[in-house]
Write a protein that holds these residues in place. Structure first.
Motif, PDB file in Angstrom:
ATOM      1  N   GLN A 213       0.822  -1.212   0.000  1.00 27.51           N
ATOM      2  CA  GLN A 213       0.000   0.000   0.000  1.00 27.51           C
ATOM      3  C   GLN A 213       0.855   1.261   0.000  1.00 27.51           C
ATOM      4  OE1 GLN A 213      -2.708  -0.283   3.298  1.00 27.51           O
ATOM      5  NE2 GLN A 213      -4.047  -1.747   2.270  1.00 27.51           N
ATOM      6  N   GLN A 214       2.090   1.154   0.524  1.00 31.46           N
ATOM      7  CA  GLN A 214       2.996   2.298   0.560  1.00 31.46           C
ATOM      8  C   GLN A 214       3.897   2.358  -0.673  1.00 31.46           C
ATOM      9  OE1 GLN A 214       4.713   3.613   4.172  1.00 31.46           O
ATOM     10  NE2 GLN A 214       3.361   2.391   5.468  1.00 31.46           N
ATOM     11  N   GLY A 215       3.626   1.498  -1.652  1.00 32.53           N
ATOM     12  CA  GLY A 215       4.345   1.585  -2.910  1.00 32.53           C
ATOM     13  C   GLY A 215       5.521   0.650  -3.068  1.00 32.53           C
ATOM     14  N   PHE A 216       5.784  -0.207  -2.074  1.00 38.15           N
ATOM     15  CA  PHE A 216       6.871  -1.169  -2.196  1.00 38.15           C
ATOM     16  C   PHE A 216       6.390  -2.400  -2.955  1.00 38.15           C
ATOM     17  CE2 PHE A 216       7.999   1.083   1.771  1.00 38.15           C
ATOM     18  CZ  PHE A 216       9.310   1.438   1.492  1.00 38.15           C
ATOM     19  N   ALA A 217       7.256  -2.976  -3.775  1.00 36.73           N
ATOM     20  CA  ALA A 217       7.022  -4.304  -4.345  1.00 36.73           C
ATOM     21  C   ALA A 217       7.622  -5.309  -3.370  1.00 36.73           C
ATOM     22  CB  ALA A 217       7.684  -4.428  -5.710  1.00 36.73           C
ATOM     23  N   VAL A 218       6.833  -6.308  -2.957  1.00 35.49           N
ATOM     24  CA  VAL A 218       7.263  -7.220  -1.897  1.00 35.49           C
ATOM     25  C   VAL A 218       7.129  -8.664  -2.355  1.00 35.49           C
ATOM     26  CG1 VAL A 218       6.956  -7.920   0.511  1.00 35.49           C
ATOM     27  CG2 VAL A 218       6.462  -5.555  -0.165  1.00 35.49           C
ATOM     28  N   ASP A 219       8.248  -9.413  -2.337  1.00 28.73           N
ATOM     29  CA  ASP A 219       8.240 -10.857  -2.540  1.00 28.73           C
ATOM     30  C   ASP A 219       8.353 -11.517  -1.170  1.00 28.73           C
ATOM     31  OD1 ASP A 219       8.197 -10.441  -5.266  1.00 28.73           O
ATOM     32  OD2 ASP A 219      10.360 -10.652  -5.498  1.00 28.73           O
ATOM     33  N   TRP A 220       7.514 -12.509  -0.912  1.00 28.15           N
ATOM     34  CA  TRP A 220       7.438 -13.112   0.425  1.00 28.15           C
ATOM     35  C   TRP A 220       7.812 -14.588   0.360  1.00 28.15           C
ATOM     36  CZ3 TRP A 220       2.149 -14.633   2.897  1.00 28.15           C
ATOM     37  CH2 TRP A 220       2.362 -15.168   4.174  1.00 28.15           C
ATOM     38  N   VAL A 221       8.786 -14.985   1.197  1.00 31.63           N
ATOM     39  CA  VAL A 221       9.150 -16.393   1.371  1.00 31.63           C
ATOM     40  C   VAL A 221       9.001 -16.751   2.843  1.00 31.63           C
ATOM     41  CG1 VAL A 221      10.718 -16.430  -0.607  1.00 31.63           C
ATOM     42  CG2 VAL A 221      11.603 -15.811   1.645  1.00 31.63           C
ATOM     43  N   GLN A 222       8.885 -18.073   3.126  1.00 32.60           N
ATOM     44  CA  GLN A 222       8.551 -18.489   4.481  1.00 32.60           C
ATOM     45  C   GLN A 222       9.581 -19.417   5.119  1.00 32.60           C
ATOM     46  OE1 GLN A 222       4.267 -19.212   5.243  1.00 32.60           O
ATOM     47  NE2 GLN A 222       3.945 -18.823   3.058  1.00 32.60           N
ATOM     48  N   ASP A 223      10.754 -19.558   4.512  1.00 32.16           N
ATOM     49  CA  ASP A 223      11.820 -20.323   5.164  1.00 32.16           C
ATOM     50  C   ASP A 223      13.170 -19.806   4.683  1.00 32.16           C
ATOM     51  OD1 ASP A 223      12.984 -22.163   2.964  1.00 32.16           O
ATOM     52  OD2 ASP A 223      10.841 -22.571   2.825  1.00 32.16           O
ATOM     53  N   GLY A 224      14.204 -20.183   5.437  1.00 34.41           N
ATOM     54  CA  GLY A 224      15.531 -19.659   5.157  1.00 34.41           C
ATOM     55  C   GLY A 224      16.111 -20.131   3.838  1.00 34.41           C
ATOM     56  N   GLY A 225      15.804 -21.378   3.448  1.00 36.40           N
ATOM     57  CA  GLY A 225      16.298 -21.875   2.172  1.00 36.40           C
ATOM     58  C   GLY A 225      15.712 -21.109   1.005  1.00 36.40           C
ATOM     59  N   ALA A 226      14.413 -20.846   1.071  1.00 34.86           N
ATOM     60  CA  ALA A 226      13.767 -20.068   0.007  1.00 34.86           C
ATOM     61  C   ALA A 226      14.295 -18.637  -0.024  1.00 34.86           C
ATOM     62  CB  ALA A 226      12.255 -20.067   0.215  1.00 34.86           C
ATOM     63  N   ALA A 227      14.611 -18.097   1.162  1.00 33.43           N
ATOM     64  CA  ALA A 227      15.170 -16.744   1.215  1.00 33.43           C
ATOM     65  C   ALA A 227      16.508 -16.684   0.498  1.00 33.43           C
ATOM     66  CB  ALA A 227      15.324 -16.294   2.665  1.00 33.43           C
ATOM     67  N   GLU A 228      17.366 -17.673   0.752  1.00 31.36           N
ATOM     68  CA  GLU A 228      18.668 -17.694   0.082  1.00 31.36           C
ATOM     69  C   GLU A 228      18.513 -17.829  -1.433  1.00 31.36           C
ATOM     70  OE1 GLU A 228      22.369 -18.934   2.766  1.00 31.36           O
ATOM     71  OE2 GLU A 228      21.334 -20.610   1.805  1.00 31.36           O
ATOM     72  N   HIS A 229      17.609 -18.696  -1.856  1.00 31.80           N
ATOM     73  CA  HIS A 229      17.395 -18.879  -3.297  1.00 31.80           C
ATOM     74  C   HIS A 229      16.914 -17.579  -3.935  1.00 31.80           C
ATOM     75  CE1 HIS A 229      16.407 -20.872  -7.054  1.00 31.80           C
ATOM     76  NE2 HIS A 229      15.220 -20.298  -7.018  1.00 31.80           N
ATOM     77  N   ALA A 230      15.970 -16.894  -3.273  1.00 30.19           N
ATOM     78  CA  ALA A 230      15.447 -15.643  -3.812  1.00 30.19           C
ATOM     79  C   ALA A 230      16.533 -14.576  -3.884  1.00 30.19           C
ATOM     80  CB  ALA A 230      14.276 -15.156  -2.966  1.00 30.19           C
ATOM     81  N   LEU A 231      17.361 -14.498  -2.849  1.00 25.59           N
ATOM     82  CA  LEU A 231      18.431 -13.500  -2.824  1.00 25.59           C
ATOM     83  C   LEU A 231      19.457 -13.769  -3.920  1.00 25.59           C
ATOM     84  CD1 LEU A 231      18.937 -13.196   1.037  1.00 25.59           C
ATOM     85  CD2 LEU A 231      18.023 -11.437  -0.484  1.00 25.59           C
ATOM     86  N   ASP A 232      19.696 -15.047  -4.207  1.00 26.27           N
ATOM     87  CA  ASP A 232      20.653 -15.394  -5.266  1.00 26.27           C
ATOM     88  C   ASP A 232      20.077 -15.115  -6.649  1.00 26.27           C
ATOM     89  OD1 ASP A 232      22.573 -16.206  -3.464  1.00 26.27           O
ATOM     90  OD2 ASP A 232      22.018 -18.324  -3.558  1.00 26.27           O
TER      91      ASP A 232
END
Length: 220
Positions: free
Chosen positions: A22-41
């Motif tokens: 709502q404040q204009g950010f684009a947000v991708d959401w993951v729910q575990d640390g492995g998915a976070a690392e994959h998304a960051l890579d």
């Protein structure tokens, strides 16, 4: 601005993602640390919101490995762990800020903006360029002193262009700044926003570099 949200609690994740969108950010959401690392890579982000108590891989380990790879991506920890020792460990591991749950969404958004300003080397939330004044804290835009009403995505697109005058951003780069994974992107949505901004700010403020992308005029 495109953010990665790593949060395993569905209620918190949904609320934070919706509020920041709502404040204009684009947000991708993951729910575990492995998915976070994959998304960051795999993705390009301006900032990561990182819970510490993630399944598969602890948030603190994700942060330490990120820093060991040499990444300077801003990271804001948001966690229920409120002990001083936890805060010290998180900040010493390379976090740029540490927010304790429960928190107000307005405070989280303000902390995100402050971290991003520091990353850009700016102390003020205000960006001024050729008669246009943009305030990232209040989402106010003025043209020659007169207020201009922009949608959240128009504001985000304008901010992306004004942060680095003269730099050309392609349509794909602008789409990444405006839309998260779960949001459908129309084939000409960037062009529509650019047309609207030119109508409100003047046709000479945003320049089209044919076949490449868009920019605002560089500082003389």
């Amino acid at each position: 601005m495109r953010l990665l949200l790593a949060e395993d609690d569905p209620m918190i994740g949904q609320a934070v993602r919706a509020g920041l969108q709502q404040q204009g950010f684009a947000v991708d959401w993951v729910q575990d640390g492995g998915a976070a690392e994959h998304a960051l890579d795999a993705g390009t982000y301006d900032l990561c919101l990182l819970d510490l108590g993630l399944p598969r891989k602890e948030g603190l380990r994700v942060l330490k490995d990120l820093r060991q790879r040499g990444s300077a991506l801003p990271v804001v920890i948001m966690t229920a762990r409120d002990a001083i020792s936890d805060r010290v460990e998180g900040l010493d591991a390379g976090a740029d800020d540490y927010v304790v749950k429960p928190f107000e969404l307005s405070e989280l958004a303000a902390r995100i903006r402050a971290v991003l300003r520091r990353q850009e080397g700016r102390a003020s939330p205000v960006i001024e360029h050729f008669g246009v004044r943009l305030n990232t804290a209040t989402h106010e835009v003025l043209r020659d002193g007169s207020e201009v009403q922009l949608s959240a995505r128009e504001f985000s697109l304008l901010q992306a262009l004004m942060e680095h005058p003269g730099r050309i951003l392609s349509r794909a780069q602008l789409e990444e700044r405006l839309y998260g994974w779960n949001e459908e992107v129309g084939s000409n949505v960037v062009e529509v926003h650019i047309h609207s901004l030119r109508r409100k700010l003047g046709s000479d403020f945003i320049l089209n570099v044919r076949g490449v992308g868009y920019r605002v005029p560089p500082v003389a």
